[in-house]
Design a protein around this motif. Structure first.
Motif, PDB file in Angstrom:
ATOM      1  N   ARG A  73     -14.031   3.859  11.335  1.00  0.00           N
ATOM      2  CA  ARG A  73     -13.873   3.549   9.925  1.00  0.00           C
ATOM      3  C   ARG A  73     -13.908   2.218   9.430  1.00  0.00           C
ATOM      4  O   ARG A  73     -14.343   2.076   8.412  1.00  0.00           O
ATOM      5  N   ALA A  74     -13.426   1.326  10.464  1.00  0.00           N
ATOM      6  CA  ALA A  74     -13.410  -0.088  10.009  1.00  0.00           C
ATOM      7  C   ALA A  74     -12.360  -0.208   8.930  1.00  0.00           C
ATOM      8  O   ALA A  74     -12.579  -1.137   8.035  1.00  0.00           O
ATOM      9  N   TRP A  75     -11.258   0.684   8.894  1.00  0.00           N
ATOM     10  CA  TRP A  75     -10.348   0.422   7.792  1.00  0.00           C
ATOM     11  C   TRP A  75      -9.291  -0.577   8.350  1.00  0.00           C
ATOM     12  O   TRP A  75      -9.077  -0.567   9.550  1.00  0.00           O
ATOM     13  N   ILE A 108     -13.358  10.027  -2.003  1.00  0.00           N
ATOM     14  CA  ILE A 108     -14.274   9.480  -1.013  1.00  0.00           C
ATOM     15  C   ILE A 108     -13.431   9.236   0.173  1.00  0.00           C
ATOM     16  O   ILE A 108     -14.044   9.698   1.377  1.00  0.00           O
ATOM     17  N   GLY A 109     -12.371   8.600   0.219  1.00  0.00           N
ATOM     18  CA  GLY A 109     -11.617   8.130   1.347  1.00  0.00           C
ATOM     19  C   GLY A 109     -11.216   9.306   2.018  1.00  0.00           C
ATOM     20  O   GLY A 109     -11.398   9.421   3.206  1.00  0.00           O
ATOM     21  N   GLN A 110     -10.881  10.496   1.492  1.00  0.00           N
ATOM     22  CA  GLN A 110     -10.403  11.544   2.322  1.00  0.00           C
ATOM     23  C   GLN A 110     -11.593  12.164   2.972  1.00  0.00           C
ATOM     24  O   GLN A 110     -11.463  12.415   4.016  1.00  0.00           O
ATOM     25  N   ARG A 168      -4.583   0.724   5.370  1.00  0.00           N
ATOM     26  CA  ARG A 168      -5.543   1.418   4.396  1.00  0.00           C
ATOM     27  C   ARG A 168      -5.349   2.672   5.147  1.00  0.00           C
ATOM     28  O   ARG A 168      -5.447   3.866   4.601  1.00  0.00           O
ATOM     29  N   LEU A 169      -5.608   2.742   6.656  1.00  0.00           N
ATOM     30  CA  LEU A 169      -5.645   4.215   7.327  1.00  0.00           C
ATOM     31  C   LEU A 169      -4.420   5.053   6.796  1.00  0.00           C
ATOM     32  O   LEU A 169      -4.550   6.268   6.790  1.00  0.00           O
ATOM     33  N   SER A 170      -3.276   4.409   6.954  1.00  0.00           N
ATOM     34  CA  SER A 170      -2.066   4.817   6.901  1.00  0.00           C
ATOM     35  C   SER A 170      -1.884   5.530   5.602  1.00  0.00           C
ATOM     36  O   SER A 170      -1.417   6.665   5.393  1.00  0.00           O
ATOM     37  N   ARG A 171      -2.391   4.897   4.357  1.00  0.00           N
ATOM     38  CA  ARG A 171      -2.225   5.558   3.103  1.00  0.00           C
ATOM     39  C   ARG A 171      -3.173   6.582   3.031  1.00  0.00           C
ATOM     40  O   ARG A 171      -2.677   7.596   2.598  1.00  0.00           O
ATOM     41  N   VAL A 172      -4.416   6.577   3.694  1.00  0.00           N
ATOM     42  CA  VAL A 172      -5.334   7.575   3.691  1.00  0.00           C
ATOM     43  C   VAL A 172      -4.742   9.046   4.248  1.00  0.00           C
ATOM     44  O   VAL A 172      -4.816  10.095   3.826  1.00  0.00           O
TER      45      VAL A 172
END
Lengths: 446, 255
Positions: free
Chosen positions: A345-347, A303-305, A351-355
């Motif tokens: 995304r309001a991440w 879902i993240g991707q 978190r954004l780096s991980r995704v």
């Protein structure tokens, strides 16, 4: 040959073999009967049965001593007393429940404590007798090592009976456990079936008392079926696995206690069962926590991707100032600023780096020499699909709100996997209208 | 309503059911018509489910007589299919959809006998009728609410009964399941069977059912939808609580 470990493990002692057989039969019975009790949500009935057995045992001992001093330690009579005690305890629990306002758990709790308290009082009286209570403690805490050939023969006969009843009435018991009202409507004698099942619990309690003791009998009724549930979604398999776990934990317990002097077999059997339970809970193939957690994590990543791809897509749409869902556009050429992803995304940045790292590993996003992120060809294809799916789902929720809630599955790779073609066609028409609206320059001012 | 030579599928005479001293059903008289789809309608707590349960002997009756096809229930069990409320069981139970449906055949299979292949095939055929053949070996918690409801229907269907008593089969199901159930009910009717269905949605009564039984502790009215399902009767049943009543009334009077 003198190595005690080897002697035990190779079952060279006649006594070890006898004890092993007796406890394993009991373990299997407990696992099988316990499966039905667990599914009937009456796991505690076994607890009441075993605690209510204590005053039965003590009373039987006292009666025997009064009638003929010195005969109190006669196992058959003590077991009969145990059975009677357990049965009358369960009967009391049933009667108390007839009173309104007393629910099942309260009734069981009341009976358990009253009977056990009464049993402890009787036990203190027994201890004051000149003959002492040496024989009775074995029934409370169990003494598997003291099992004789005669004991094991009776255990085998009783276990055989219990298992035979469970086998013959497997279908009837499963119906009783799943849907009692329906069984009654079909004309099955649910009351008598329930009584029989309760009788089996009492039987298991009595069978297990000499080896594991009355306090720990309930563990063999509850732990193996709970552990077995994690491995399978079929009742037949669950019953079998539960019986096997019961038997093998009993075997492990007896062997360990044969190795270590003065270690109570009952306690070790329960500990072995607990290990089996812990392993099952984590690794059990059907319902194990580990698999569940892995699945959850995969689905979160997925879902993240999808969310990332859609954010990329929307960012391109924004920079190009036109809808790129249909028409031609080079989704792979437009740089995607990290900030725009963060805002849409309001991440958190982490978190954004991980995704993003995961997305680059999967080859859907690339970081170019100019230090800008761009979609790869595969990424562009998937992003277009993700955006389209998302918009169709949103339209679906807006226009078909009445039938929507039970069917929305945003993680489904394609909406086509969930909805009918006619519905999708309708939705696509709606989407086209939306897209046309978007293709018109939205605002002349940036 | 029924032929003189054919007794009613379900006749209830003077039935009273009480929990402690609080009556739930009071002097209910009802004769179900043969070969019709009947909706049992009434507000929450009106005793709709209790009517079915008491008729089946699952709840003790304080008084009254029940006859199925003119005989007591225990002689007619094989001709009656019961569909309990979906929420009445634990769907985490380790069993698959086919296993649940096969339960409808347990009586026929008899004591001590395992479910043989012949019966499994009958169960599968019933699942096929409700459109769930492909889910036969799925554990029941992995079915949607509507699919679970259809499994319950299949379990009653496999009995091949003549009278079906259904407790809220439409509660919380999706549109597809609702259509499937309606279709199934019509199939049953054309095969000459009768179904008594506890129903909540007043809007669909006229479309789905031939007759209604309006219930609120007492029998308020019963009979063909076009005669009995009137605003006046609904007001007597619901006590004018529903804003919906007027709409339904308008629709009915418009017909």
């Amino acid at each position: 040959m003198t190595d005690p470990l080897l002697r035990v493990l190779l079952l060279q002692d006649y006594n070890t073999r006898i004890v092993l057989l007796g406890t394993m039969l009991f373990g299997a019975c407990g696992g099988v009967v316990g499966t039905f009790m667990l599914l009937r949500k009456k796991a505690l009935v076994g607890d009441v049965a075993s605690h209510a057995a204590l005053p039965g045992v003590a009373l039987a001992y006292l009666v025997l001593e009064v009638l003929a001093p010195g005969t109190g330690k006669s196992p058959p009579w003590l077991l009969a007393g145990a059975g009677l005690g357990a049965a009358s305890g369960l009967l009391c629990a049933k009667l108390i429940q007839r009173v309104r306002l007393i629910k099942e758990d309260a009734a069981l709790g009341i009976v358990l404590s009253i009977f056990f308290g009464f049993g402890v009082v009787l036990l203190t009286i027994v201890q004051r007798l000149p003959t002492g209570s040496a024989g009775l403690n074995e029934f409370v805490f169990g003494k598997a090592a003291a099992l004789t050939v005669g004991d094991v023969v009776s255990i085998a006969i009783a276990s055989g009976l219990v298992l035979a009843v469970c086998f013959a009435l497997f279908k009837e018991f499963s119906l009783l456990c799943f849907d009692e009202a329906y069984a009654a409507a079909l004309g099955w004698p649910v009351g008598r079936l329930d009584l029989l099942l309760t009788a089996l619990v009492v039987a298991v309690t009595v069978i297990g008392m000499p080896s594991v003791g009355l306090l720990l009998v309930v563990a063999q009724l509850v732990i193996p079926p709970t552990a077995a549930r994690f491995w399978t979604d079929r009742l037949g398999t669950m019953t079998l696995v539960s019986g096997l776990i019961g038997a093998s934990s009993a075997a492990a317990g007896s062997l360990v206690s044969a190795l270590v002097p003065r270690l109570a077999a009952g306690a070790v059997i329960v500990l072995a069962g607990t290990c089996a339970f812990a392993v099952s809970m984590v690794f059990g193939r059907q319902r194990g926590v580990l698999w569940h957690w892995l699945e959850q994590r995969d689905s979160e990543r997925h879902i993240g991707q999808l969310d990332l791809l859609r954010a990329c897509f929307e960012s391109v749409e924004e920079t190009q100032r036109r809808a790129v869902l249909t028409g031609e556009s080079d989704l792979t050429a437009t740089p995607i600023p990290r900030e725009s992803l963060l805002t849409t995304r309001a991440w958190s940045s982490a978190r954004l780096s991980r995704v993003l790292v995961a997305a680059m590993r999967d080859g859907v996003v690339r970081l170019d020499a100019d230090n800008h992120y761009r979609l790869t060809h595969e990424g562009a294809r998937r992003a277009r699909l993700a955006a389209r799916n998302h918009r169709l789902w949103e339209l679906y929720l807006i226009h078909f709100a009445d039938l929507a809630p039970s069917r929305v599955d945003r993680a489904a790779d394609q909406i086509e996997h969930v909805l009918e073609p006619e519905l999708i066609e309708q939705l696509e028409n709606l989407l086209e209208q939306d897209t046309l609206r978007m293709t018109v320059p939205v605002s002349p001012h940036p | 309503m029924t032929d003189d030579n054919q007794p009613s599928p379900l006749s209830i005479h003077d039935m009273t059911v009480a929990y402690q001293r609080r009556p739930v059903l009071w002097d209910v008289d009802y004769e179900a018509p043969s070969g019709k789809l009947v909706a049992i309608i009434g507000p929450n707590g009106a005793g709709k489910s209790t009517l079915i349960k008491a008729a089946l002997g699952l709840v003790p009756r304080a008084s009254g007589e029940i006859a199925f096809f003119g005989k007591p229930y225990h002689e007619m069990r094989s001709r009656i299919g019961y569909v309990p409320q979906r929420t009445s069981v634990d769907w985490d139970f380790p069993i698959d959809a086919l296993g649940v449906v096969a339960m409808g055949l347990y009586r026929k299979i008899g004591w001590f006998q395992p479910v043989s292949r012949k019966y499994r095939q009958q169960a599968l055929a019933a699942l096929e009728r409700v459109g769930l053949a492909e889910f036969a070996s799925r554990q029941i918690s992995q079915l949607s609410g509507g699919q679970q409801q259809r499994v319950f229907l299949a379990r009653a269907l496999v009995q091949n009964a003549d009278l079906y008593l259904m407790d809220e089969p439409f509660a919380g199901v999706d549109a597809a399941t609702e259509r499937a159930i309606v279709e199934l009910l019509r199939e049953l009717r054309s095969a000459g069977k009768t179904a008594l269905v506890v129903h909540h949605d007043l809007q669909t009564v006229a479309e789905y059912f031939d007759e209604v039984l309006l219930l609120n502790m007492r029998r308020i009215a019963s009979g063909p939808v076009e005669q009995v399902f009137t605003a006046e009767n609904l007001r007597r049943t619901y006590g004018g609580k529903l804003a919906l009543l007027d709409q339904v009334g308008h629709r009915m009077s418009g017909k």
